[in-house]
Design an enzyme around this catalytic site. Sequence first.
Site, PDB file in Angstrom:
ATOM      1  N   CYS A 152       3.959 -14.684 -10.274  1.00  0.00           N
ATOM      2  CA  CYS A 152       2.470 -14.088 -10.278  1.00  0.00           C
ATOM      3  C   CYS A 152       2.866 -13.131  -8.756  1.00  0.00           C
ATOM      4  CB  CYS A 152       1.328 -14.647  -9.593  1.00  0.00           C
ATOM      5  SG  CYS A 152      -0.217 -14.145  -9.141  1.00  0.00           S
ATOM      6  N   CYS A 193      -1.443  -9.590  -7.913  1.00  0.00           N
ATOM      7  CA  CYS A 193      -2.255  -8.449  -7.636  1.00  0.00           C
ATOM      8  C   CYS A 193      -3.639  -8.663  -7.746  1.00  0.00           C
ATOM      9  CB  CYS A 193      -1.568  -7.683  -8.190  1.00  0.00           C
ATOM     10  SG  CYS A 193      -2.272  -7.695 -10.525  1.00  0.00           S
ATOM     11  N   THR A 241      -6.859   1.912   3.924  1.00  0.00           N
ATOM     12  CA  THR A 241      -6.728   1.285   5.407  1.00  0.00           C
ATOM     13  C   THR A 241      -7.572   1.402   6.769  1.00  0.00           C
ATOM     14  OG1 THR A 241      -4.006   1.610   4.729  1.00  0.00           O
ATOM     15  CG2 THR A 241      -5.073   0.951   6.056  1.00  0.00           C
ATOM     16  N   CYS A 290      -5.343  -9.256 -13.930  1.00  0.00           N
ATOM     17  CA  CYS A 290      -6.036 -10.399 -15.027  1.00  0.00           C
ATOM     18  C   CYS A 290      -7.488 -11.156 -14.317  1.00  0.00           C
ATOM     19  CB  CYS A 290      -4.466 -11.800 -15.147  1.00  0.00           C
ATOM     20  SG  CYS A 290      -4.912 -12.966 -13.558  1.00  0.00           S
ATOM     21  N   ARG A 319      -0.396  -4.022  -6.937  1.00  0.00           N
ATOM     22  CA  ARG A 319      -1.666  -5.052  -5.835  1.00  0.00           C
ATOM     23  C   ARG A 319      -2.699  -3.884  -6.866  1.00  0.00           C
ATOM     24  NH1 ARG A 319      -5.532  -7.816  -4.479  1.00  0.00           N
ATOM     25  NH2 ARG A 319      -5.735  -8.110  -2.702  1.00  0.00           N
ATOM     26  N   SER A 351       0.818  -0.979  -0.153  1.00  0.00           N
ATOM     27  CA  SER A 351      -0.049  -0.090  -0.070  1.00  0.00           C
ATOM     28  C   SER A 351       0.977   1.738  -0.315  1.00  0.00           C
ATOM     29  CB  SER A 351      -0.647   0.093   0.751  1.00  0.00           C
ATOM     30  OG  SER A 351      -1.623   0.998   1.142  1.00  0.00           O
ATOM     31  N   CYS A 368      -0.337  -7.007 -16.760  1.00  0.00           N
ATOM     32  CA  CYS A 368       0.395  -7.639 -16.321  1.00  0.00           C
ATOM     33  C   CYS A 368       2.032  -7.747 -15.364  1.00  0.00           C
ATOM     34  CB  CYS A 368       0.776  -9.321 -16.346  1.00  0.00           C
ATOM     35  SG  CYS A 368       1.705 -10.528 -14.910  1.00  0.00           S
TER      36      CYS A 368
END
Lengths: 251, 681
Positions: B650, B653, B475, B656, B439, B195, B626
């Site tokens: 991977c 995130c 958050t 896709c 992310r 974040s 990606c």
Amino acid sequence: MKIMVAIKRVVDYAVKIRVKPDKSGVETQNVKMSMNPFCEIALEEALRIKESGLASEVVAVSMGPPQCVDTIRTGLAMGADRGIHVEYPDALYPLSVAKLLKALVEVEKPGLLILGKQAIDDDCNQTGQMLAGLLRWPQGTFASKVILDKEKQAATVDREVDGGIETLSLDLPAVITTDLRLNQPRYATLPNIMKAKSKVVKKYTPQDLNVEIKADLEVVQVTEPPKRKVGVVLSSVDELIDKLKNEARVI
Amino acid sequence: MVTSFVHCSRGLRRSCSIRGAKMPSSYFSELRSAVQNGIRKSAAGCDGGVQSSVEVLVGQGKLWSGNLRCFHSVPSSAVSGLNVLLRPGTVFHSRSDSQLGLKRDYCSGVSPGYGLGIRNSRNCSNFSRGFLGKSRSFSSSGEGESIQYDVVIVGAGPAGLSAAIRLKQMCRGKDSDLSVCVVEKGAEVGAHILSGNVFEPRALDELIPQWKNEEAPINVPVSSDKFWFLTKDRAFSLPCPFDNKGNYVISLSQLVRWLGKKAEELGVEIYPGFAASEVLYDDDTVVGIKTNDMGISKDGTKKETFQQGVALKGRITLLAEGCRGSLSEKLLRKFNLREKGHGQHQTYALGIKEVWEIEEHKHKPGSVIHTLGWPLDNKTYGGSFLYHMNDRQVSLGFVVALNYGNPYLNPYEEFQKLKHHPAIKCLLDGGSVLQYGARTLNEGGFQSIPFPVFPGGAIIGCSAGFLNVPKIKGTHTAMKSGMLAAEAAFSALQEGSSMDMYWDALRKSWIWEELRLARNYRPAFEYGLLPGLGVSAFEHYVFKGRLPFTLKHGKPDHEATDVAKRHPPIEYPRPDGTLSFDVPTSLHRSNTNHDHDQPPHLRLRDPTVPERVNLPEYAGPESRYCPARVYEYVPDEEGKLKLHINAQNCLHCKACDIKDPKQNIEWTVPEGGGGPGYSIM
């Protein structure tokens, strides 16, 4: 027969390590730590020997700061019966570790010691050998196969050496250090992790074991390896010879 | 018991030569009971996927192995000769058909040992119903260990841990106890947390009021706030719309680690390294989750390290998986929770972030910079952030809304471009990258909030979607939602009230008012950058959310992708290795790791769609958005481009899962413990 396995808490192998700005070592703050992969293999081998009925108990030993207990708990979750933590806040070099393990062997009296061949943080590859020397026990290092014979109280160890595979027969008690191809360590399952919380981890300090820790090594500097230079496409053999002669100075 | 062990051919796994003595003795009794109980359908359908793979090694030709609904074909090139190794009660079904599918020979059967004979059936068109429906199948998701808790929480993030802590606090207050279990797919708590982050401590003040004295990793207050509009060479200062007084620049991964410690101190059981892959039902009520089977190899067979997943049953199950959580999405669809809530679909953005260590004299702890404009065009919503933490560390990130139209857009490359802007470059020069990650995040806001309660539990945090888009903070609302759900769960468990109290509590809380006031900023950008900025300015200075109407979102992100022929391909500059990097270099800095020998966790609902639709119509957008280079179109032996999935890269995130134009890519959890290893993100 009791088997003692030494495990080390190291920086996780998948983490991209960084050298500290003051070049005194590798950055270990806020970095994922886990059990040394070779120690996992050692523990797995011990557990398989126990499951085949040739051993009664597997004891996992680790040395270092209080967080080592997490690593021991992982070992207990994999199936070790008991844990031993030797608490020491600073870095421990192989000879000190070997001396501490020797003291523990005199307390626990195991019939077999299994260690990983080396730790992935220092790549020393010394502890198992030094320990065997101190104990005056036979050693089978770089083991890729271990077969125990209970009646003869001997172990047949296949060692991965530079020339191929060497098969040794060791009388027990002995020290074995494991290489990568020995086995595939098992996962610690959730129920086992829960059960491991109630298993015993005994704490010792070097004073309890009457071992004096002397830092016989001093890390002077840690630097990153030089960055690999970009390759150059050459146009002729003459240019190659010229470069080999004048730049690389190998001919 | 079948004893026809045959040599495996070269291409197969070592694990096929099972040494009976080494398998745990409980394994066979589990097997026997599974077969005797008949077919056991995974209640959530195919979610388990490969975890119910059958212990069959390949025979000649194509062999289908798997559970009733998911099959994995093993190419005949991997085997030679008729080598079959079966466990008793195994169901297998093999067919050999030639290239053009002329002759189909079906040979199916169940291995003997349990009184079931081999049968030959031809033209079994729907074998899953026709044949297997009549026989017994061994499904590893049949019987396994099951552990009961009062509350099971999926995801050890801000929402999940706040819920866990709140539950235990309430237990202490009322002198009772509830068993709380948190499962986390990352290798450790915080490993999958990424974040910005400028943290508003509002929820933490309510949860742990004494956090300042408990060594919380919150120690850099915001010292300056800047907002720039970038063109290619210049940066124009705009009036800053944010009010970050009282907020802190933090690493959320570090904060979550600290929350994890606090939770454990209160008695919460946290298990990192275990991925919840399946929801467990009793009729239509959720009774818990099941973790992934571990130790299954790429072709679906069990390795010698196979461990069956464990069922974690909870009287209440809280899903806190973060944005586009895999289990949450299933439940949102199953129980129609979006329609029952505020009705709009969720919209998303992809955030790509790097943590840099910069030169001492350039570092100003607490400095907060946001940018808009270049390198994105007027039709694409997004921008960058630059937050100074301490220890000379700086969080630099780039966020692109996933409703962009140009299929050639590559968010990662746009980020690399941004770093070369003079205003950013001067800060980064002389520095080095410590970590990288990516992310997706929610941008739907108020309009997209679903009804978060389902029979047996609730959805909390970003899995539901409480991010305040104009503030770019989620958050504090995620934590508060976790706390409210915990309070509702506590009364549900102690007094028998309904979990619907969670929804009521949300609507009465400050989350609601905050998100309601912020609802019209993002949708205004549907009309372009300038109208969006205009409306935002009005909202911020004049209306302050009091407009009587609510703007709607545009098309869902995946539908917004335009066809490739309407856009010219974008040429991105090559990375220079000091400021900009290629994907593999960046990926290495994310500490991402998955066991390579496991079935790919990215499933294609229809395996022909990538080459049939994505590539010709959209120029293979997954190979561009990606941030981990998972999807690549590589030429096969005949020179035709085929999709190759590097599942090991991977970053979890979920871009896709969101952006695939035909929604053909389904993100499922890989083996627990895999994925990125964020520590300062």
